[in-house]
Write a protein that holds these residues in place. Structure first.
Motif, PDB file in Angstrom:
ATOM      1  N   ALA A  19       0.848  -0.933   0.035  1.00 35.99           N
ATOM      2  CA  ALA A  19      -0.036   0.121  -0.066  1.00 35.99           C
ATOM      3  C   ALA A  19       0.905   1.273   0.025  1.00 35.99           C
ATOM      4  O   ALA A  19       0.593   2.217  -0.667  1.00 35.99           O
ATOM      5  CB  ALA A  19      -0.978   0.224   1.173  1.00 35.99           C
ATOM      6  N   ALA A  20       2.078   1.289   0.572  1.00 41.41           N
ATOM      7  CA  ALA A  20       2.852   2.454   0.865  1.00 41.41           C
ATOM      8  C   ALA A  20       3.214   2.711  -0.548  1.00 41.41           C
ATOM      9  O   ALA A  20       3.338   3.813  -0.922  1.00 41.41           O
ATOM     10  CB  ALA A  20       3.848   2.129   1.778  1.00 41.41           C
ATOM     11  N   HIS A  21       3.791   1.866  -1.173  1.00 40.79           N
ATOM     12  CA  HIS A  21       4.321   1.843  -2.650  1.00 40.79           C
ATOM     13  C   HIS A  21       3.294   2.325  -3.456  1.00 40.79           C
ATOM     14  O   HIS A  21       3.459   3.080  -4.578  1.00 40.79           O
ATOM     15  CB  HIS A  21       5.213   0.633  -3.076  1.00 40.79           C
ATOM     16  N   LEU A  22       2.104   1.576  -3.291  1.00 41.05           N
ATOM     17  CA  LEU A  22       1.025   2.116  -4.383  1.00 41.05           C
ATOM     18  C   LEU A  22       0.427   3.607  -4.124  1.00 41.05           C
ATOM     19  O   LEU A  22       0.187   4.284  -5.186  1.00 41.05           O
ATOM     20  CB  LEU A  22      -0.108   1.172  -4.137  1.00 41.05           C
ATOM     21  N   LEU A  23       0.484   4.101  -3.016  1.00 44.30           N
ATOM     22  CA  LEU A  23       0.244   5.278  -2.836  1.00 44.30           C
ATOM     23  C   LEU A  23       1.299   6.460  -3.439  1.00 44.30           C
ATOM     24  O   LEU A  23       0.754   7.323  -4.110  1.00 44.30           O
ATOM     25  CB  LEU A  23       0.358   5.687  -1.112  1.00 44.30           C
ATOM     26  N   PHE A  24       2.523   5.905  -3.289  1.00 45.18           N
ATOM     27  CA  PHE A  24       3.311   6.655  -4.197  1.00 45.18           C
ATOM     28  C   PHE A  24       3.091   6.586  -5.598  1.00 45.18           C
ATOM     29  O   PHE A  24       3.504   7.958  -6.304  1.00 45.18           O
ATOM     30  CB  PHE A  24       5.091   6.209  -3.672  1.00 45.18           C
ATOM     31  N   ASP A  25       2.823   5.491  -6.018  1.00 49.56           N
ATOM     32  CA  ASP A  25       2.827   5.445  -7.410  1.00 49.56           C
ATOM     33  C   ASP A  25       1.694   6.244  -7.883  1.00 49.56           C
ATOM     34  O   ASP A  25       1.573   6.759  -9.015  1.00 49.56           O
ATOM     35  CB  ASP A  25       2.612   3.757  -7.668  1.00 49.56           C
ATOM     36  N   GLU A  26       0.536   6.139  -7.238  1.00 45.26           N
ATOM     37  CA  GLU A  26      -0.705   6.772  -7.583  1.00 45.26           C
ATOM     38  C   GLU A  26      -0.258   8.485  -7.583  1.00 45.26           C
ATOM     39  O   GLU A  26      -1.078   9.037  -8.371  1.00 45.26           O
ATOM     40  CB  GLU A  26      -1.795   6.779  -6.322  1.00 45.26           C
ATOM     41  N   ALA A  27       0.396   8.908  -6.551  1.00 45.36           N
ATOM     42  CA  ALA A  27       0.707  10.309  -6.585  1.00 45.36           C
ATOM     43  C   ALA A  27       1.430  10.584  -7.850  1.00 45.36           C
ATOM     44  O   ALA A  27       1.393  11.608  -8.312  1.00 45.36           O
ATOM     45  CB  ALA A  27       1.576  10.693  -5.229  1.00 45.36           C
ATOM     46  N   GLN A  28       2.404   9.829  -8.234  1.00 41.40           N
ATOM     47  CA  GLN A  28       3.177  10.032  -9.450  1.00 41.40           C
ATOM     48  C   GLN A  28       2.386   9.954 -10.667  1.00 41.40           C
ATOM     49  O   GLN A  28       2.309  11.081 -11.685  1.00 41.40           O
ATOM     50  CB  GLN A  28       4.175   8.835  -9.907  1.00 41.40           C
ATOM     51  N   ILE A  29       1.377   9.139 -10.703  1.00 44.99           N
ATOM     52  CA  ILE A  29       0.605   9.018 -12.013  1.00 44.99           C
ATOM     53  C   ILE A  29      -0.456  10.161 -12.185  1.00 44.99           C
ATOM     54  O   ILE A  29      -0.661  11.041 -13.025  1.00 44.99           O
ATOM     55  CB  ILE A  29      -0.508   7.833 -11.963  1.00 44.99           C
ATOM     56  N   ALA A  30      -0.906  10.797 -11.030  1.00 41.52           N
ATOM     57  CA  ALA A  30      -1.658  12.128 -10.890  1.00 41.52           C
ATOM     58  C   ALA A  30      -0.809  13.183 -11.440  1.00 41.52           C
ATOM     59  O   ALA A  30      -1.326  14.346 -11.758  1.00 41.52           O
ATOM     60  CB  ALA A  30      -2.119  12.242  -9.345  1.00 41.52           C
ATOM     61  N   ASP A  31       0.602  13.125 -11.048  1.00 44.79           N
ATOM     62  CA  ASP A  31       1.285  14.192 -11.361  1.00 44.79           C
ATOM     63  C   ASP A  31       1.965  14.132 -12.742  1.00 44.79           C
ATOM     64  O   ASP A  31       2.819  14.935 -13.242  1.00 44.79           O
ATOM     65  CB  ASP A  31       2.828  14.360 -10.407  1.00 44.79           C
ATOM     66  N   GLY A  32       1.369  13.030 -13.516  1.00 52.35           N
ATOM     67  CA  GLY A  32       1.820  12.917 -14.907  1.00 52.35           C
ATOM     68  C   GLY A  32       3.047  12.271 -15.340  1.00 52.35           C
ATOM     69  O   GLY A  32       3.408  12.439 -16.509  1.00 52.35           O
ATOM     70  N   GLU A  33       3.310  11.505 -14.371  1.00 49.04           N
ATOM     71  CA  GLU A  33       4.465  10.629 -14.439  1.00 49.04           C
ATOM     72  C   GLU A  33       4.078   9.110 -14.355  1.00 49.04           C
ATOM     73  O   GLU A  33       3.001   8.729 -13.929  1.00 49.04           O
ATOM     74  CB  GLU A  33       5.498  11.020 -13.386  1.00 49.04           C
ATOM     75  N   GLN A  34       5.065   8.377 -14.907  1.00 47.61           N
ATOM     76  CA  GLN A  34       5.169   6.788 -14.833  1.00 47.61           C
ATOM     77  C   GLN A  34       5.430   6.322 -13.319  1.00 47.61           C
ATOM     78  O   GLN A  34       6.550   6.870 -12.862  1.00 47.61           O
ATOM     79  CB  GLN A  34       5.741   6.250 -15.948  1.00 47.61           C
ATOM     80  N   PRO A  35       5.010   5.162 -12.915  1.00 43.33           N
ATOM     81  CA  PRO A  35       5.555   4.492 -11.526  1.00 43.33           C
ATOM     82  C   PRO A  35       7.192   4.399 -11.857  1.00 43.33           C
ATOM     83  O   PRO A  35       7.515   4.006 -13.108  1.00 43.33           O
ATOM     84  CB  PRO A  35       5.024   3.402 -11.681  1.00 43.33           C
ATOM     85  N   VAL A  36       7.996   4.508 -10.870  1.00 41.66           N
ATOM     86  CA  VAL A  36       9.604   4.573 -11.002  1.00 41.66           C
ATOM     87  C   VAL A  36       9.635   2.995 -11.389  1.00 41.66           C
ATOM     88  O   VAL A  36      10.697   2.793 -12.488  1.00 41.66           O
ATOM     89  CB  VAL A  36       9.981   4.322  -9.653  1.00 41.66           C
ATOM     90  N   ASP A  37       8.976   1.881 -11.161  1.00 40.40           N
ATOM     91  CA  ASP A  37       9.256   0.613 -11.600  1.00 40.40           C
ATOM     92  C   ASP A  37       7.873   0.017 -11.954  1.00 40.40           C
ATOM     93  O   ASP A  37       7.138  -0.573 -11.225  1.00 40.40           O
ATOM     94  CB  ASP A  37       9.690  -0.452 -10.358  1.00 40.40           C
TER      95      ASP A  37
END
Length: 631
Positions: free
Chosen positions: A596-614
């Motif tokens: 969940a911690a990593h998915l929250l970070f990925d969600e924030a990145q996607i909302a920011d117009g970026e792809q997940p790091v991995d």
């Protein structure tokens, strides 16, 4: 002057056009253009430039003028031979200069121009010819072949350039008896469907409409053996009183000096008197010139001294006003100065300051008197004008007054900073903005939620230059500009709109423990994890640290190969969001907490117009979470 005759045995030299020229000529020969009259304007403009260059060089060396000091352009018609000739007594060209001028395209942006030209439709194509230094080649729209005979002023040699526009050209010496005494003669052997260009009515009407205000007299000869009749007196339009000039006159002159076929959006014509005296005739176009974003960002204002053309390379306006076209005619710049010395002249500096102030003043008047007309100018040149916010501290206040912005409350329209300031909320101490590349996407950024809940207007900045000027310590009426995606939001003192629930600035014990776990888990990716007062609907968002670089600027520099050292963002969490509350209830030993911690970070990145790091790890975590949710 000693004259010699080229030997009859002289062999013409054949050269292939450069690839860009060959491609352009193919378009000219095989395409059907909506207005072929453009070629005549371009050839006459070239002839006028040659006369003006001679007038300048003749100041230092009067012998170049010989016994024929009066500049002249002569257009000769030959209907029987289906031939049109444009001749000038200007500076002329050597054989080497003809190769450089007629065998290559010197100005940058050629590929961009030709791509645009290839796709042009209808009236648009007439606005393209001549804007990239390719005006001469437009002759092949009406001619099956073109001969250019030229003799450089002061030279005892003349040369003939010939081409059918099909890939190559020849250059050969020519007998002086067959060449102009000085200058250049361009002979067009007209196509069958262009024979009207050997008709007096057609040519005279076209010249008067397109080139009637070039600063060189134009004469028309109806037949090769006829007497020339002057059809344009060469009087400098800018020396005439404004009351004697019609709007059509201004438009014709603008099109001649700018190489465009649109109408000017703004015309400035005045004479400055006082310490320095000079006349200005300048225009703001209504469409973007094709060289607007050339890397050199050079202006196109011509400098004259007492009606003598000096240069079109003097920096008479700052680069953020490079879209302005026209001229300055000064009485104070010494004619015997070199172009380099003129550029460093304090007189030129004073003129530049005065003309710049006048242009900005006229733009402000237009913005006040005709809002809609000014908005059209802003939509066309706003991104260029905003360069001045970064570069010109002295005039920053005036440029801020001229600036217009899309905002979160403008409903797609434009707002001035004066209008923005009138709507400041209680305890609002800054002008807020968000940057990005897509207006629609940044308008829905999660970082805006807390501002929207308080009715705080936020500027939506989507031009690349916006990422720079906002970092230059700019303020408006004492209010600094502040990014909504950097540092803390500090929204607590601004009242919420009626009906909005105040966010919890302090997380509950369970949520606080969960945030601490997330911070530890994401230690390699984020600098901090904290409860947010800017989120009201989303669970998470990313922001830059208070002292760090704004994330959009960081991305833009990285895409340009100038990536700064990677800064860890801050992950802000909405402690009242149902998802966060539920996740905080998970036991410490639950493997879902780390996912969940990593998915929250990925969600924030996607909302920011970026792809997940991995992306692979993201997919695996999402699969595990969905599998558990489905039981």
């Amino acid at each position: 002057m000693t004259t010699t005759t080229a030997p009859d045995t002289a062999t013409p030299q054949t050269h292939a056009f450069e690839a860009d020229v060959a491609k352009l000529l193919h378009m000219m020969v095989h395409s059907v253009y909506s207005d072929k009259n453009v070629f005549l304007r371009e050839l006459i403009s070239n002839a006028a430039d040659a006369c003006e260059k001679l007038r300048y060089e003749g100041i230092a060396d009067p012998t170049l003028l010989g016994d024929d000091p009066r500049p002249q352009i002569t257009v000769t018609l030959d209907p029987d031979a289906q031939r049109l000739t444009i001749e000038d007594n200007g500076i002329g060209m050597t054989a080497a200069e003809m190769t450089d001028a007629l065998g290559t395209i010197a100005r940058s942006g050629t590929k961009s121009f030709m791509d645009k030209l290839a796709g042009a439709q209808g009236a648009e194509d007439t606005q393209l010819i001549g804007q990239f230094g390719v005006g001469f080649y437009s002759a092949f729209m009406v001619a099956k072949s073109v001969d250019v005979v030229s003799r450089r002023a002061g030279s005892d040699e003349a040369s003939l350039w010939s081409s059918d526009g099909l890939g190559s050209y020849t250059i050969a010496p020519v007998d002086l008896a067959e060449a102009p005494a000085r200058g250049t003669r361009v002979v067009l052997h007209l196509l069958d469907d262009a024979k009207d260009y050997a008709d007096r009515f057609t040519v005279e009407r076209t010249i008067k409409a397109q080139s009637g205000h070039v600063p060189v007299p134009i004469a028309l000869r109806e037949k090769p053996d006829a007497e020339p009749v002057e059809i344009a007196d060469g009087a400098a339009l800018w020396t005439k009183p404004k009351s004697a000039i019609s709007e059509a006159d201004y438009t014709d002159f603008y099109r001649s000096v700018s190489g465009q076929f649109d109408d000017p959006a703004l015309t400035l014509h005045y004479r400055a008197e006082g310490r320095h005296e000079y006349s200005v005739l300048a225009f703001v176009p209504s469409s973007k010139p094709f060289d607007l974003f050339d890397p050199d960002r050079a202006g196109r204002i011509k400098l004259y001294v007492n009606r003598v053309f000096i240069t079109d390379e003097a920096e008479l306006l700052p680069r953020y006003l490079r879209f302005v076209r026209g001229l300055v005619d000064s009485s104070d710049v010494p004619l015997n100065m070199s172009r380099e010395m003129i550029q460093q002249s304090p007189v030129l500096g004073a003129i530049k300051k005065g003309v710049t102030a006048r242009v900005l003043s006229e733009l402000e008047k237009r913005a006040t008197a005709d809002k809609d007309a000014y908005l059209k100018i802003w939509e066309t040149f706003g991104p260029v004008l905003k360069e001045g916010l970064y570069e010109d501290f002295e005039r920053r206040a005036a440029l801020l007054d001229l600036s217009r912005f899309h905002t979160t409350t403008s409903d797609g329209g434009w707002r001035s900073l004066e209008e923005y300031s009138a709507g400041l909320k209680e305890n609002q101490t800054a002008i807020y903005y968000v940057t990005g590349t897509d207006l629609d996407r940044i308008a829905t950024a999660p970082q805006l939620e807390g501002f929207r809940a308080r009715g705080v207007e936020v500027l939506l900045l989507s031009d690349p230059i916006d990422n720079f000027w906002v970092t230059a310590g700019v303020d408006y009426q004492g209010k600094p500009f502040r990014s909504v995606t950097q540092g803390s939001a500090d929204l607590a003192l601004i009242p919420l709109l009626e009906g909005n629930t105040p966010p919890a600035t302090e997380a509950s014990g369970e949520v606080s423990d969960f945030l601490a776990f997330v911070k530890t888990t994401l230690a390699d990716d984020v600098s901090d994890v904290r409860a947010s007062d800017r989120l009201t609907e989303s669970a998470v968002c990313l922001v830059a640290t208070e002292s760090g670089m704004d994330r959009q600027l960081e991305r833009m520099l990285a895409s340009a190969g100038q990536a700064p050292p990677k800064a860890k963002p801050v992950l802000e969490v909405n402690p009242q969001h149902d998802l966060i509350v539920k996740l905080a209830e998970l036991g410490e030993g639950d493997a879902l907490r780390a996912d969940a911690a990593h998915l929250l970070f990925d969600e924030a990145q996607i909302a920011d117009g970026e792809q997940p790091v991995d992306p692979r790890a993201f997919a695996a975590r999402l699969a595990r979470v969905l599998t558990r949710a489905l039981g």
